[in-house]
Motif scaffolding. Structure first.
Motif, PDB file in Angstrom:
ATOM      1  N   PRO A  16       0.742  -1.412  -0.049  1.00 31.21           N
ATOM      2  CA  PRO A  16       0.170  -0.079  -0.066  1.00 31.21           C
ATOM      3  C   PRO A  16       0.844   1.331   0.023  1.00 31.21           C
ATOM      4  CG  PRO A  16      -0.894  -1.545   1.611  1.00 31.21           C
ATOM      5  CD  PRO A  16       0.172  -2.203   0.974  1.00 31.21           C
ATOM      6  N   ALA A  17       1.788   1.295   0.678  1.00 29.70           N
ATOM      7  CA  ALA A  17       2.788   2.558   0.936  1.00 29.70           C
ATOM      8  C   ALA A  17       3.452   2.839  -0.571  1.00 29.70           C
ATOM      9  CB  ALA A  17       3.653   2.524   1.930  1.00 29.70           C
ATOM     10  N   ASP A  36       9.586  -4.899  -6.282  1.00 32.24           N
ATOM     11  CA  ASP A  36       9.147  -5.593  -5.212  1.00 32.24           C
ATOM     12  C   ASP A  36       9.739  -7.088  -5.422  1.00 32.24           C
ATOM     13  OD1 ASP A  36       6.361  -5.132  -3.028  1.00 32.24           O
ATOM     14  OD2 ASP A  36       7.365  -7.459  -3.452  1.00 32.24           O
ATOM     15  N   LYS A  37       9.964  -7.836  -4.540  1.00 31.71           N
ATOM     16  CA  LYS A  37      10.587  -9.279  -4.460  1.00 31.71           C
ATOM     17  C   LYS A  37       9.742 -10.171  -5.222  1.00 31.71           C
ATOM     18  CE  LYS A  37      10.008 -10.006   0.615  1.00 31.71           C
ATOM     19  NZ  LYS A  37       8.927 -10.841   0.367  1.00 31.71           N
ATOM     20  N   ARG A  42       0.278 -11.105  -5.310  1.00 29.28           N
ATOM     21  CA  ARG A  42       0.707 -11.588  -4.200  1.00 29.28           C
ATOM     22  C   ARG A  42       0.003 -11.788  -3.006  1.00 29.28           C
ATOM     23  NH1 ARG A  42       0.687  -7.902  -1.357  1.00 29.28           N
ATOM     24  NH2 ARG A  42       2.161  -6.171  -0.770  1.00 29.28           N
ATOM     25  N   GLY A  47      -5.075  -9.277   8.216  1.00 31.10           N
ATOM     26  CA  GLY A  47      -6.465  -9.558   8.367  1.00 31.10           C
ATOM     27  C   GLY A  47      -7.264  -9.053   7.187  1.00 31.10           C
ATOM     28  N   ALA A  49      -8.511  -6.095   6.997  1.00 32.66           N
ATOM     29  CA  ALA A  49      -9.804  -5.196   7.381  1.00 32.66           C
ATOM     30  C   ALA A  49      -9.336  -3.784   7.069  1.00 32.66           C
ATOM     31  CB  ALA A  49     -10.142  -5.173   8.972  1.00 32.66           C
ATOM     32  N   ARG A 100      -5.829  -9.325   0.697  1.00 29.04           N
ATOM     33  CA  ARG A 100      -4.652  -8.397   0.258  1.00 29.04           C
ATOM     34  C   ARG A 100      -4.373  -8.925  -1.209  1.00 29.04           C
ATOM     35  NH1 ARG A 100      -1.655  -5.257   4.236  1.00 29.04           N
ATOM     36  NH2 ARG A 100      -0.392  -4.897   2.460  1.00 29.04           N
ATOM     37  N   VAL A 123      15.569  -5.937  -3.294  1.00 29.61           N
ATOM     38  CA  VAL A 123      16.808  -4.768  -3.014  1.00 29.61           C
ATOM     39  C   VAL A 123      17.676  -5.447  -1.866  1.00 29.61           C
ATOM     40  CG1 VAL A 123      17.258  -2.165  -2.599  1.00 29.61           C
ATOM     41  CG2 VAL A 123      15.217  -2.941  -4.223  1.00 29.61           C
ATOM     42  N   SER A 175       2.222 -12.287  15.292  1.00 32.37           N
ATOM     43  CA  SER A 175       0.920 -12.996  14.954  1.00 32.37           C
ATOM     44  C   SER A 175       0.838 -13.951  13.899  1.00 32.37           C
ATOM     45  CB  SER A 175       0.166 -11.634  14.105  1.00 32.37           C
ATOM     46  OG  SER A 175       0.843 -11.071  13.355  1.00 32.37           O
ATOM     47  N   ASP A 281       4.882   0.316   7.141  1.00 35.04           N
ATOM     48  CA  ASP A 281       5.518  -0.493   8.173  1.00 35.04           C
ATOM     49  C   ASP A 281       6.922   0.154   8.198  1.00 35.04           C
ATOM     50  OD1 ASP A 281       2.901  -1.350   8.643  1.00 35.04           O
ATOM     51  OD2 ASP A 281       3.525  -3.637   8.357  1.00 35.04           O
ATOM     52  N   GLU A 292      -4.034  -1.838  12.920  1.00 37.63           N
ATOM     53  CA  GLU A 292      -4.343  -1.387  11.311  1.00 37.63           C
ATOM     54  C   GLU A 292      -3.175  -0.460  11.020  1.00 37.63           C
ATOM     55  OE1 GLU A 292      -7.874   1.099  11.094  1.00 37.63           O
ATOM     56  OE2 GLU A 292      -7.241   1.450   9.029  1.00 37.63           O
ATOM     57  N   GLY A 293      -2.789  -0.886   9.435  1.00 41.20           N
ATOM     58  CA  GLY A 293      -1.634  -0.076   9.049  1.00 41.20           C
ATOM     59  C   GLY A 293      -1.940   0.133   7.693  1.00 41.20           C
ATOM     60  N   VAL A 294      -2.803  -0.449   7.054  1.00 41.52           N
ATOM     61  CA  VAL A 294      -3.006  -0.216   5.529  1.00 41.52           C
ATOM     62  C   VAL A 294      -3.350   1.052   5.321  1.00 41.52           C
ATOM     63  CG1 VAL A 294      -4.367  -0.708   3.494  1.00 41.52           C
ATOM     64  CG2 VAL A 294      -3.649  -2.666   4.923  1.00 41.52           C
TER      65      VAL A 294
HETATM   66  C1  LIG Z   1      -1.115 -10.799  10.888  1.00 41.87           C
HETATM   67  C2  LIG Z   1      -1.310  -9.474  10.615  1.00 41.87           C
HETATM   68  C3  LIG Z   1      -2.671  -8.828  10.511  1.00 41.87           C
HETATM   69  C4  LIG Z   1      -2.824  -7.609   9.863  1.00 41.87           C
HETATM   70  N1  LIG Z   1      -4.095  -7.139   9.827  1.00 41.87           N
HETATM   71  C5  LIG Z   1      -4.514  -5.883   9.364  1.00 41.87           C
HETATM   72  C6  LIG Z   1      -5.611  -5.508   8.946  1.00 41.87           C
HETATM   73  O1  LIG Z   1      -6.672  -6.172   9.174  1.00 41.87           O
HETATM   74  N2  LIG Z   1      -5.993  -4.094   8.635  1.00 41.87           N
HETATM   75  C7  LIG Z   1      -4.832  -3.434   8.387  1.00 41.87           C
HETATM   76  O2  LIG Z   1      -5.188  -2.254   8.052  1.00 41.87           O
HETATM   77  N3  LIG Z   1      -3.691  -3.733   8.810  1.00 41.87           N
HETATM   78  C8  LIG Z   1      -3.329  -5.027   9.061  1.00 41.87           C
HETATM   79  N4  LIG Z   1      -1.998  -5.306   9.336  1.00 41.87           N
HETATM   80  C9  LIG Z   1      -0.958  -4.382   9.035  1.00 41.87           C
HETATM   81  C10 LIG Z   1      -0.502  -4.202   7.342  1.00 41.87           C
HETATM   82  O3  LIG Z   1      -0.436  -5.343   6.879  1.00 41.87           O
HETATM   83  C11 LIG Z   1       0.529  -3.376   7.371  1.00 41.87           C
HETATM   84  O4  LIG Z   1       0.565  -2.156   7.977  1.00 41.87           O
HETATM   85  C12 LIG Z   1       0.574  -2.913   5.860  1.00 41.87           C
HETATM   86  O5  LIG Z   1       0.753  -3.961   4.804  1.00 41.87           O
HETATM   87  C13 LIG Z   1       1.477  -1.906   5.520  1.00 41.87           C
HETATM   88  O6  LIG Z   1       1.818  -1.483   4.005  1.00 41.87           O
HETATM   89  P1  LIG Z   1       3.474  -1.434   3.458  1.00 41.87           P
HETATM   90  O7  LIG Z   1       3.194  -0.940   2.103  1.00 41.87           O
HETATM   91  O8  LIG Z   1       4.062  -0.420   4.536  1.00 41.87           O
HETATM   92  O9  LIG Z   1       4.124  -2.744   3.667  1.00 41.87           O
HETATM   93  P2  LIG Z   1       3.770  -4.045   2.946  1.00 41.87           P
HETATM   94  O10 LIG Z   1       2.414  -4.427   2.711  1.00 41.87           O
HETATM   95  O11 LIG Z   1       4.553  -5.280   3.929  1.00 41.87           O
HETATM   96  O12 LIG Z   1       4.398  -4.091   1.555  1.00 41.87           O
HETATM   97  C14 LIG Z   1       5.770  -4.120   1.477  1.00 41.87           C
HETATM   98  C15 LIG Z   1       6.189  -4.904   0.112  1.00 41.87           C
HETATM   99  O13 LIG Z   1       7.806  -4.522   0.316  1.00 41.87           O
HETATM  100  C16 LIG Z   1       8.161  -5.904  -0.437  1.00 41.87           C
HETATM  101  N5  LIG Z   1       9.604  -6.178  -0.082  1.00 41.87           N
HETATM  102  C17 LIG Z   1       9.880  -6.523   1.106  1.00 41.87           C
HETATM  103  N6  LIG Z   1      11.385  -6.642   1.220  1.00 41.87           N
HETATM  104  C18 LIG Z   1      11.872  -6.182  -0.100  1.00 41.87           C
HETATM  105  C19 LIG Z   1      13.058  -6.114  -0.817  1.00 41.87           C
HETATM  106  N7  LIG Z   1      14.284  -6.231   0.006  1.00 41.87           N
HETATM  107  N8  LIG Z   1      13.098  -5.704  -2.034  1.00 41.87           N
HETATM  108  C20 LIG Z   1      12.024  -5.441  -2.830  1.00 41.87           C
HETATM  109  N9  LIG Z   1      11.015  -5.675  -2.082  1.00 41.87           N
HETATM  110  C21 LIG Z   1      10.658  -6.064  -0.915  1.00 41.87           C
HETATM  111  C22 LIG Z   1       7.057  -6.841  -0.112  1.00 41.87           C
HETATM  112  O14 LIG Z   1       7.013  -8.071  -0.814  1.00 41.87           O
HETATM  113  C23 LIG Z   1       5.914  -6.291   0.108  1.00 41.87           C
HETATM  114  O15 LIG Z   1       5.355  -6.477  -1.083  1.00 41.87           O
HETATM  115  C24 LIG Z   1      -1.769  -6.716   9.641  1.00 41.87           C
HETATM  116  C25 LIG Z   1      -0.612  -7.143   9.741  1.00 41.87           C
HETATM  117  C26 LIG Z   1      -0.419  -8.459  10.241  1.00 41.87           C
HETATM  118  C27 LIG Z   1       1.112  -8.959  10.441  1.00 41.87           C
END
Ligand SMILES: Cc1cc2nc3c(=O)[nH]c(=O)nc-3n(C[C@H](O)[C@H](O)[C@H](O)COP(=O)(O)OP(=O)(O)OC[C@H]3O[C@@H](n4cnc5c(N)ncnc54)[C@H](O)[C@@H]3O)c2cc1C
Length: 403
Positions: A16-17, A36-37, A42, A47, A49, A100, A123, A175, A281, A292-294
């Protein structure tokens, strides 16, 4: 292989970020390389939500077209002893449950439609070079003027630019969850057509179990903080038994659960430095009450993308210029999470006794359960939720918060 061509912006991570940043930056004419790796679509452990405010960023119509989506209609909280159940169906928009696999693929495709170029590679490192940033993968290096780090909590990249790391196990969430395809009719039968954000309190200190029924997928998970959760596998299998008993489910075929860690603290105070911004994250942008983090990742990604556009257009990628990014996400949600999410968590998760009391209190008071529903589904800010709860809760509950 060395790719000397200097891109405007490299983004690591298309969750999402990263996808949100890539879409904005590419739409505004930047030359964006998105890493993305994983190959898309994917799955990401989650959860699924989506808080109500997600529609401030993504059109409701688009979310509602995703194949696994179901609207959230309110909240169901179960006390540690299961003696008390507080349920509230709220009119209007309360967010969604969605896989997701589908949500992130939608975001990823929007970024590519906007013109971001996708590179499926992990990366490994990133560092400063004279005129920008050099990013290294197993087979190649790539150069850019700016970098957005958005590859989740496990990212090693922030440390390469001297950002701090979360090391205290009290602030690292642990978790285990599974998401399994289950026919819509079966889910309607057990969980009702109007799905609720269902939370079982008191499974572990500081933690909870959840049951999120999407249209045709069931997501079950348990979590707590690493410091207190000793045997997460046992916790998960006990929880599945509890869920089956609670709903009278005879047979439940679930996919193998998978574990994940996430930040359960406060966002990084400063998520930028010269030529680099950190979002989602990777910058600990998680709600410490709900996990929640999305939503926060989407908002931060949007601000990082916008700031990148301004930095490239004004030819200024200094830390001073990129501090605008910090001001924007801090004002939007950072102060709220910093100041109110942790106190809310303390208010409820301090002990099983408090959780028991909280559910009992919510069950007896419609205004209280409504406020909790709005807080947990992210329909209102943590600040508003915190203030309303303090005003409404009986003195016996409030006393315990500050002791
Ligand atoms: C069990 C669990 C339940 C959750 N439930 C909820 C929920 O219900 N609602 C909610 O809002 N949030 C929930 N969260 C939190 C939410 O999943 C995260 O806050 C959110 O995914 C953060 O988005 P992001 O884009 O920062 O990172 P991510 O979604 O983690 O995306 C990071 C991306 O980077 C890629 N990546 C990683 N390392 C590398 C690398 N070295 N090189 C290239 N690519 C790489 C990964 O493949 C991934 O696609 C939950 C988390 C967990 C663990």
């Amino acid at each position: 292989m060395v790719t000397d061509l200097l891109k405007d912006l490299i983004i690591v991570g298309s969750g999402p970020a990263g996808a949100s940043a890539a879409k904005i930056a590419a739409n505004n004419g930047l030359d964006v390389l998105l890493f993305d790796k994983e190959e898309f679509p994917r799955y990401k452990q989650c959860g699924g939500a989506l808080g109500a405010r997600v529609t401030n960023i993504i059109p409701a119509k688009d979310i509602e077209e995703l194949p696994s989506v179901r609207k959230t209609h309110g909240l169901c909280m179960i006390s540690p002893s299961q003696k008390h159940v507080a349920k509230f169906y709220r009119e209007g928009h309360n967010g969604y449950f969605v896989s997701r696999i589908h949500f992130d693929n939608y975001l990823h495709e929007k970024a590519l439609e906007a013109g971001a170029v996708f590179q499926q590679e992990r990366v490994l490192t990133a560092k400063y070079i004279d005129n920008g940033i050099k990013v290294k993968t197993k087979n190649a290096t790539y150069n850019s003027r700016l970098l957005i780090i958005a590859n989740g909590f496990y990212s090693r990249l922030p440390a390469m630019f001297n950002f701090p790391q979360v090391t205290d196990s009290e602030y690292i969430g642990l978790s285990l969850n599974s998401e399994s395809p289950i026919p819509e009719k079966t889910l309607d039968e057990y969980f009702g057509e109007k799905r609720l954000t269902t939370i079982f309190l008191g499974l572990a200190k500081n933690g909870y179990g959840y049951v999120f029924a999407m249209k045709n997928r069931l997501n079950i998970g348990v979590g707590g903080t690493q410091k207190y959760v000793k045997n997460i596998k046992q916790l998960y299998s006990d929880f599945v038994k509890l869920v089956k008993d609670f709903y009278g489910i005879k047979k439940l075929s679930l996919n193998k659960p998978r574990g994940y860690r996430s930040p359960f603290y406060k966002p990084m105070k400063k998520a930028f430095t010269d030529r680099v911004m950190v979002a989602g994250d990777a910058a600990w942008m998680i709600n410490a009450l709900t996990g929640e983090g999305v939503y926060y990742a989407l908002v931060a990604g949007k601000f990082a993308g916008e700031t990148a556009v301004e930095a490239i257009n004004t030819n200024d990628s200094s830390a001073q210029f990129l501090s605008k990014y910090n001001e924007r996400w801090m004002e939007s949600f950072g102060h709220d999470l910093n100041k109110y999410a942790s106190p809310l968590r303390k208010m409820f998760f301090k002990s099983n006794k408090r959780m028991e009391l909280a559910v009992k209190m919510a069950k007896a008071d419609e205004k209280m359960i409504k406020t909790l529903t709005e807080t947990i589904t992210n329909s209102i800010t943590c600040e508003e939720g915190y203030k309303r709860i303090l005003k409404r809760a009986p003195i016996s509950f409030i006393k315990g918060i500050f002791s």
